[in-house]
Design a protein around this motif. Structure first.
Motif: not given
Length: 583
Positions: A384-397
């Motif tokens: 996220r903007l301004g965040a340091k933590k990465s988030i795993d996301v499973d999305v088909r684009v």
């Protein structure tokens, strides 16, 4: 023969006339001259003309030539003098042009003022067109010309019917206002040659001087961007999918369409639908290529609804609807402190977890943001903007593009590496002009859809209108066809069939332009172009060259691409675009 009394003629002339000698002594003056110079007939012989006009005019009395157009002033009066010599005397003919000069000055002022007003009105964001009671166009500003595709100077001072000969006078709001003497409002969506939808809001009013009607004026506002932004904001606020993270399966996945909703009868469309059905089985990134209005989102939703992700969210975002800095926060989310007023908020990518994210008009996304999207596609994580933590996301684009992707790459609107990452599966939707056999079934579908919604019974379109529809190029594709049908149904007044006069004025004009272009192609002198427009001829030549290259290289795509001077990927794209089988 009756003798003419020259003395009476002399005295009744409007011009002031004096007879003087070479010394300037006034020998005779008519009544007009006596009034002008406030002279008395008794003292006339004692008066010199140079007491009335400056001495500098004495030089004109030294010549024997006739002099005309000599300007002079007498008090507050502006005069124009002619000098006619005869014998040893001169006839001075003096005309008082004070009133004329005053009118000329006022006319000049009015002209300058009109030019100023015209300049101001040309700067407006709204289009303005005014006509008099005869239908003559008194004013037509630049913005109106941009919408109508007309040069303002080419229509000003013309009768409306002459300036717009292809428009049915019963269809235009301005002539209706003139005829009915009442204000009208009208909203219309039409399409440019590139297929872009333009939505306008028109208001017309009568022009009156006191209680007398002297004409009518139309004020038109282009609300296209406003409409798009309002729809984006409204969808974002009212969309439960974007307000709540999907924590479990949800039957309401924010879609409306499935493959059964795609209306067609053409072979090329059947092949495209079959290809999309096969693509639905996997979670690979997909790029849907097609002109504006061909139904790219309909295909994207159908792919999602026939995929293993169908019970999870489908979230769509038009990349052209928002500035890059807003789009970045919307896609990736924000955290407290990333900017003033920022809160912890999920982005659309997070909200689409386990589901599908549609990025419409990917070529409108800024290049820097495209780079960040590419990292997500490679790593399957976001920050996220301004965040340091990465988030795993499973999305088909699934992404869409409304132009040739290679042209977008060449012109700097699409990153080449992002294109290859997105186009694991390519689906090309042909424009309506290349599958006109679909037009009748689409018309039937839209007639049923909108007649039920609007509660207006309509059975068909008249043969004349159907011919127009079949010969029209449809730059706005299916979307334009649907808007046209819906607009016609709104114009019905007890009829059960759509006729020519139900078509909007804008569509009538554009359809006639296309008809003239088509007719021009049939002229014998232009036999070289009889196969179609320049763009169509280029496509035919390109198709032929590709076929020849494949034959030359025995169907080897890589070698054929080298022979043509293009990459293997580009050649594969063109093979799909032109529906060419590899040998």
């Amino acid at each position: 023969m009756e003798q003419v009394d020259l003395e009476n003629v002399w005295n009744v002339c409007f011009e002031s006339m004096l007879i003087i000698n070479r010394e300037g002594q006034i020998k005779k003056a008519n009544r007009s001259a006596l009034r002008l110079f406030e002279l008395s007939s008794k003292t006339l012989g004692e008066t010199s003309v140079f007491e009335l006009i400056p001495l500098e005019y004495q030089k004109f009395l030294m010549t024997t030539d006739e002099m005309t157009g000599i300007s002079l002033s007498f008090g507050t009066k502006e005069l124009l003098m002619n000098i006619v010599p005869f014998n040893d005397r001169f006839l001075l003919i003096i005309k008082d042009i004070t009133q004329q000069q005053l009118l000329k000055y006022k006319l000049q002022q009015a002209t300058e003022q009109k030019f100023l007003y015209d300049s101001i009105l040309d700067m407006l964001e709204e289009g303005v067109c005014a006509i008099n009671m005869e239908g003559k166009i008194l004013f037509y500003n630049k913005k109106m010309g941009e919408v109508d595709l007309r040069e303002p100077d080419s229509v000003k001072q013309k009768l409306f019917r002459e300036a717009f000969p292809d428009i049915d006078e019963h269809s235009t709001i301005l002539l209706k206002t003139l005829r009915l003497s009442k204000s009208l409002n009208y909203r219309e969506t039409h399409f440019t040659n590139s297929g872009k939808a333009i939505t306008t809001l028109s208001k017309s009013k009568t022009l009156n001087i006191g209680s007398k009607q002297v004409g009518a004026v139309e004020i038109l506002k282009d609300i296209t961007e406003q409409k798009q932004l309002e729809e984006t904001i409204r969808n974002f606020k009212n969309d439960p999918v974007r307000e709540n993270t999907y924590k479990s399966k949800n039957k309401n996945n924010n879609t409306r369409f499935q493959f059964k909703d795609i209306v067609f009868t053409s072979r090329v469309m059947r092949q495209t639908v079959d290809q999309a059905r096969r693509a639905a089985r996997t979670s690979s990134s997909t790029l849907i290529i097609g002109d504006t209005g061909t139904g790219k989102e309909l295909f994207a939703q159908s792919i999602h609804n026939h995929s293993p992700r169908k019970n999870f969210p489908f979230i769509a975002q038009n990349c052209a609807a928002l500035p890059e800095h807003l789009l970045e926060g919307l896609l990736f989310g924000t955290s407290v402190g990333s900017f003033t007023g920022a809160i912890d908020r999920e982005g659309l990518i997070e909200q689409a977890h386990s589901g599908t994210l549609l990025l419409d008009e990917i070529n409108s996304m800024g290049i820097n943001l495209q780079a960040k999207l590419l990292r997500f596609l490679q790593e399957k994580t976001i920050q996220r903007l301004g965040a340091k933590k990465s988030i795993d996301v499973d999305v088909r684009v699934i992404a869409t593009i409304n132009e040739d992707p290679y042209a977008a790459i060449e012109n700097g609107r699409l990153r080449e590496d992002l294109f290859y990452r997105l186009s694991v599966v390519n689906i090309i939707i042909q424009p309506l002009k290349k599958r006109k056999e679909d037009i009748p079934v689409l018309i039937d579908h839209f007639l049923q859809k909108h007649s039920e919604r609007l509660q207006i019974k309509v059975d068909k379109v008249e043969s004349e209108v159907m011919d127009i529809f079949l010969n029209y190029e449809w730059p706005g594709n299916i979307r334009e066809l649907e808007h046209t049908i819906e607009g016609c149904i709104n114009m019905l007044d007890g009829e059960n069939a759509i006729a020519y006069h139900h078509l909007s004025a804008t569509f009538q004009a554009r359809a006639n332009e296309y008809a003239q272009i088509t007719a021009g192609r049939d002229i014998p002198k232009l036999s070289l172009l009889s196969g179609g427009s320049l763009e169509e001829q280029k496509e035919k030549l390109e198709r032929t060259l590709i076929q020849l290259a494949l034959e030359e290289e025995n169907g080897n795509v890589t070698r054929a691409g080298k022979l043509l001077g293009i990459s293997r990927q580009n050649l594969n794209y063109k093979l799909k675009k032109y529906d060419l089988s590899q040998m």
